[in-house]
Design a protein around this motif. Sequence first.
Motif, PDB file in Angstrom:
ATOM      1  N   MET A   7      92.938   1.076  22.089  1.00 16.56           N
ATOM      2  CA  MET A   7      93.004   2.402  21.309  1.00 16.56           C
ATOM      3  C   MET A   7      93.961   3.451  21.822  1.00 16.56           C
ATOM      4  SD  MET A   7      89.950   4.762  19.421  1.00 16.56           S
ATOM      5  CE  MET A   7      89.806   5.671  20.960  1.00 16.56           C
ATOM      6  N   LYS A   8      94.875   4.039  20.932  1.00 18.79           N
ATOM      7  CA  LYS A   8      95.890   4.843  21.491  1.00 18.79           C
ATOM      8  C   LYS A   8      95.405   6.358  20.569  1.00 18.79           C
ATOM      9  CE  LYS A   8     100.194   4.457  19.888  1.00 18.79           C
ATOM     10  NZ  LYS A   8     101.487   4.148  19.947  1.00 18.79           N
ATOM     11  N   VAL A   9      95.576   7.180  21.332  1.00 21.21           N
ATOM     12  CA  VAL A   9      95.512   8.789  20.878  1.00 21.21           C
ATOM     13  C   VAL A   9      96.577   9.373  21.031  1.00 21.21           C
ATOM     14  CG1 VAL A   9      94.352  10.828  21.222  1.00 21.21           C
ATOM     15  CG2 VAL A   9      92.991   8.805  21.190  1.00 21.21           C
ATOM     16  N   THR A  10      97.063  10.105  19.899  1.00 22.92           N
ATOM     17  CA  THR A  10      98.606  10.914  20.141  1.00 22.92           C
ATOM     18  C   THR A  10      98.122  12.099  19.586  1.00 22.92           C
ATOM     19  OG1 THR A  10      99.815   9.073  19.397  1.00 22.92           O
ATOM     20  CG2 THR A  10     100.818  11.177  19.288  1.00 22.92           C
ATOM     21  N   PHE A  11      98.552  13.302  20.386  1.00 22.18           N
ATOM     22  CA  PHE A  11      98.193  14.564  20.123  1.00 22.18           C
ATOM     23  C   PHE A  11      99.262  15.270  19.098  1.00 22.18           C
ATOM     24  CE2 PHE A  11      96.022  14.290  23.860  1.00 22.18           C
ATOM     25  CZ  PHE A  11      94.809  15.079  23.816  1.00 22.18           C
ATOM     26  N   LEU A  12      98.850  15.279  17.776  1.00 23.22           N
ATOM     27  CA  LEU A  12      99.624  15.523  16.823  1.00 23.22           C
ATOM     28  C   LEU A  12     100.102  17.318  16.898  1.00 23.22           C
ATOM     29  CD1 LEU A  12      98.381  13.843  13.824  1.00 23.22           C
ATOM     30  CD2 LEU A  12     100.318  13.157  15.047  1.00 23.22           C
ATOM     31  N   GLY A  13      99.278  17.847  17.409  1.00 23.92           N
ATOM     32  CA  GLY A  13      99.299  19.290  17.599  1.00 23.92           C
ATOM     33  C   GLY A  13      98.237  19.965  18.568  1.00 23.92           C
ATOM     34  N   THR A  14      98.623  20.802  19.255  1.00 19.44           N
ATOM     35  CA  THR A  14      97.660  21.327  20.194  1.00 19.44           C
ATOM     36  C   THR A  14      97.860  22.902  20.183  1.00 19.44           C
ATOM     37  OG1 THR A  14      99.567  21.414  21.853  1.00 19.44           O
ATOM     38  CG2 THR A  14      98.333  19.576  21.897  1.00 19.44           C
ATOM     39  N   GLY A  15      98.271  23.608  19.174  1.00 17.62           N
ATOM     40  CA  GLY A  15      98.017  24.908  19.023  1.00 17.62           C
ATOM     41  C   GLY A  15      96.939  25.542  18.250  1.00 17.62           C
ATOM     42  N   THR A  16      96.610  26.707  18.379  1.00 13.64           N
ATOM     43  CA  THR A  16      95.687  27.574  17.574  1.00 13.64           C
ATOM     44  C   THR A  16      96.051  27.722  16.075  1.00 13.64           C
ATOM     45  OG1 THR A  16      93.955  28.886  17.695  1.00 13.64           O
ATOM     46  CG2 THR A  16      96.243  29.786  18.366  1.00 13.64           C
ATOM     47  N   SER A  17      95.220  28.588  15.547  1.00 13.35           N
ATOM     48  CA  SER A  17      95.483  28.689  13.946  1.00 13.35           C
ATOM     49  C   SER A  17      96.945  29.336  13.554  1.00 13.35           C
ATOM     50  CB  SER A  17      94.526  29.595  13.326  1.00 13.35           C
ATOM     51  OG  SER A  17      94.586  30.828  13.972  1.00 13.35           O
ATOM     52  N   GLN A  18      97.713  29.793  14.309  1.00 11.27           N
ATOM     53  CA  GLN A  18      98.811  30.438  14.254  1.00 11.27           C
ATOM     54  C   GLN A  18      99.894  29.407  14.608  1.00 11.27           C
ATOM     55  OE1 GLN A  18      99.550  35.059  14.037  1.00 11.27           O
ATOM     56  NE2 GLN A  18      97.893  34.865  15.226  1.00 11.27           N
ATOM     57  N   GLY A  19      99.716  28.672  15.392  1.00 11.82           N
ATOM     58  CA  GLY A  19     100.818  27.726  16.159  1.00 11.82           C
ATOM     59  C   GLY A  19     101.292  28.792  17.037  1.00 11.82           C
ATOM     60  N   VAL A  20     102.212  27.985  17.952  1.00 16.16           N
ATOM     61  CA  VAL A  20     103.255  28.477  18.792  1.00 16.16           C
ATOM     62  C   VAL A  20     104.529  28.089  18.612  1.00 16.16           C
ATOM     63  CG1 VAL A  20     103.695  28.911  21.381  1.00 16.16           C
ATOM     64  CG2 VAL A  20     101.333  28.756  20.484  1.00 16.16           C
ATOM     65  N   PRO A  21     105.586  28.846  18.565  1.00 11.10           N
ATOM     66  CA  PRO A  21     105.535  30.261  18.498  1.00 11.10           C
ATOM     67  C   PRO A  21     104.957  30.850  17.178  1.00 11.10           C
ATOM     68  CG  PRO A  21     107.826  29.466  17.901  1.00 11.10           C
ATOM     69  CD  PRO A  21     106.885  28.204  18.376  1.00 11.10           C
ATOM     70  N   VAL A  22     104.174  32.105  17.375  1.00 12.33           N
ATOM     71  CA  VAL A  22     103.870  32.830  16.556  1.00 12.33           C
ATOM     72  C   VAL A  22     104.864  33.404  15.713  1.00 12.33           C
ATOM     73  CG1 VAL A  22     102.158  34.775  15.582  1.00 12.33           C
ATOM     74  CG2 VAL A  22     101.761  33.271  17.470  1.00 12.33           C
ATOM     75  N   ILE A  23     104.851  33.413  14.265  1.00 13.84           N
ATOM     76  CA  ILE A  23     105.902  34.151  13.457  1.00 13.84           C
ATOM     77  C   ILE A  23     106.154  35.493  13.894  1.00 13.84           C
ATOM     78  CG2 ILE A  23     106.270  35.064  11.131  1.00 13.84           C
ATOM     79  CD1 ILE A  23     104.656  32.501  10.001  1.00 13.84           C
ATOM     80  N   ALA A  24     107.335  35.834  13.998  1.00  8.46           N
ATOM     81  CA  ALA A  24     107.741  37.240  14.440  1.00  8.46           C
ATOM     82  C   ALA A  24     107.601  37.626  15.655  1.00  8.46           C
ATOM     83  CB  ALA A  24     107.400  38.185  13.427  1.00  8.46           C
ATOM     84  N   CYS A  25     106.702  36.857  16.607  1.00  7.44           N
ATOM     85  CA  CYS A  25     106.485  37.222  17.869  1.00  7.44           C
ATOM     86  C   CYS A  25     107.621  37.032  19.101  1.00  7.44           C
ATOM     87  CB  CYS A  25     105.253  36.517  18.356  1.00  7.44           C
ATOM     88  SG  CYS A  25     104.602  37.020  20.091  1.00  7.44           S
ATOM     89  N   GLY A  26     107.810  38.053  19.721  1.00  7.23           N
ATOM     90  CA  GLY A  26     108.676  38.063  20.885  1.00  7.23           C
ATOM     91  C   GLY A  26     108.485  37.663  22.174  1.00  7.23           C
ATOM     92  N   CYS A  27     106.963  37.424  22.273  1.00  7.81           N
ATOM     93  CA  CYS A  27     106.537  37.396  23.892  1.00  7.81           C
ATOM     94  C   CYS A  27     107.175  36.266  24.570  1.00  7.81           C
ATOM     95  CB  CYS A  27     105.022  37.062  23.763  1.00  7.81           C
ATOM     96  SG  CYS A  27     104.397  35.496  23.362  1.00  7.81           S
ATOM     97  N   GLU A  28     106.894  36.170  25.749  1.00  9.90           N
ATOM     98  CA  GLU A  28     107.738  35.044  26.698  1.00  9.90           C
ATOM     99  C   GLU A  28     107.318  33.750  26.450  1.00  9.90           C
ATOM    100  OE1 GLU A  28     106.935  35.572  30.996  1.00  9.90           O
ATOM    101  OE2 GLU A  28     104.663  35.051  30.587  1.00  9.90           O
ATOM    102  N   VAL A  29     106.211  33.442  25.800  1.00 10.13           N
ATOM    103  CA  VAL A  29     105.650  32.210  25.301  1.00 10.13           C
ATOM    104  C   VAL A  29     106.379  31.834  24.041  1.00 10.13           C
ATOM    105  CG1 VAL A  29     103.591  30.851  24.739  1.00 10.13           C
ATOM    106  CG2 VAL A  29     103.312  32.437  26.544  1.00 10.13           C
ATOM    107  N   CYS A  30     106.264  32.582  23.070  1.00 14.95           N
ATOM    108  CA  CYS A  30     106.962  32.437  21.942  1.00 14.95           C
ATOM    109  C   CYS A  30     108.443  32.239  21.859  1.00 14.95           C
ATOM    110  CB  CYS A  30     106.454  33.363  20.634  1.00 14.95           C
ATOM    111  SG  CYS A  30     104.835  33.241  20.212  1.00 14.95           S
ATOM    112  N   THR A  31     108.979  32.973  22.968  1.00 19.28           N
ATOM    113  CA  THR A  31     110.576  32.558  22.827  1.00 19.28           C
ATOM    114  C   THR A  31     110.794  31.695  23.996  1.00 19.28           C
ATOM    115  OG1 THR A  31     110.489  34.486  24.510  1.00 19.28           O
ATOM    116  CG2 THR A  31     110.928  34.958  22.168  1.00 19.28           C
TER     117      THR A  31
END
Length: 253
Positions: free
Chosen positions: A1-25
């Motif tokens: 059996m193979k498992v693929t992570f399709l997404g690993t973000g929280t409800s807003q995803g990463v990057p977050v819309i309009a965010c300029g933090c070091e993670v989102c950029t």
Amino acid sequence: MKVTFLGTGTSQGVPVIACGCEVCTSADTRDKRLRSSILIEAEDKIVVIDSGPDFRYQMLRANVQRLDAVVYTHEHKDHVAGMDDIRAFNFKQQEPMNIYADARVQAALMREFPYVFAEFKYPGIPQVNIHPIGLDPFDIGSIHFIPIEVLHYKLPVLGFRINDFTYITDAKTVSPEEKEKIKGTKILVINALQMQSHISHFTLDEAVAFAQEIGAETTYFTHISHRLGKHADVELTLPPGIKLAVDGLQINI
């Protein structure tokens, strides 16, 4: 059996819309996270856990050509919002999609997608077969699911153990009885939202403590927000056997 992570973000995803933090950029592709979901491929069945807002793109990005079922953890929008796009598989496979959901998730789907469940079926709408689930184990072909109930603040959420693999998102507390279902698993996936305390999610420290209590050979953290920090920096702080999951990661069970 193979498992693929399709997404690993929280409800807003990463990057977050309009965010300029070091993670989102960040230019590091590991800091790009769609909403949390996994694809499970067995010899006889292909199953997705949760169809969030990024479901369409996740299916395209992973080149999924067939899908037999969608299993839902809970009713929050970041886990159900993409359900309409199962109709592409309806058209290709010429059959309804099997949906596995508890009573609350079923009610949410009927509320969010009333046209799917209406008496008058408009041409082209998604076609579904609903399979009610609770805390009893169930099978989808050869894939054996053991539901695990965790609390997301006060909301019960289902995680699932499949053989030696356990997948849990949106956990803040887990009862001793449910922990017993997890113990002995070799690969654990659990949410680690951010560094700071949160009312309904494990922090990084809480996720590490939970992982060490369970004692899986390998633990992957998912449902990650931009507040956790850059992937490269956080990875350096993690104990042996504990890693951050990334979109596109594949593991063999």
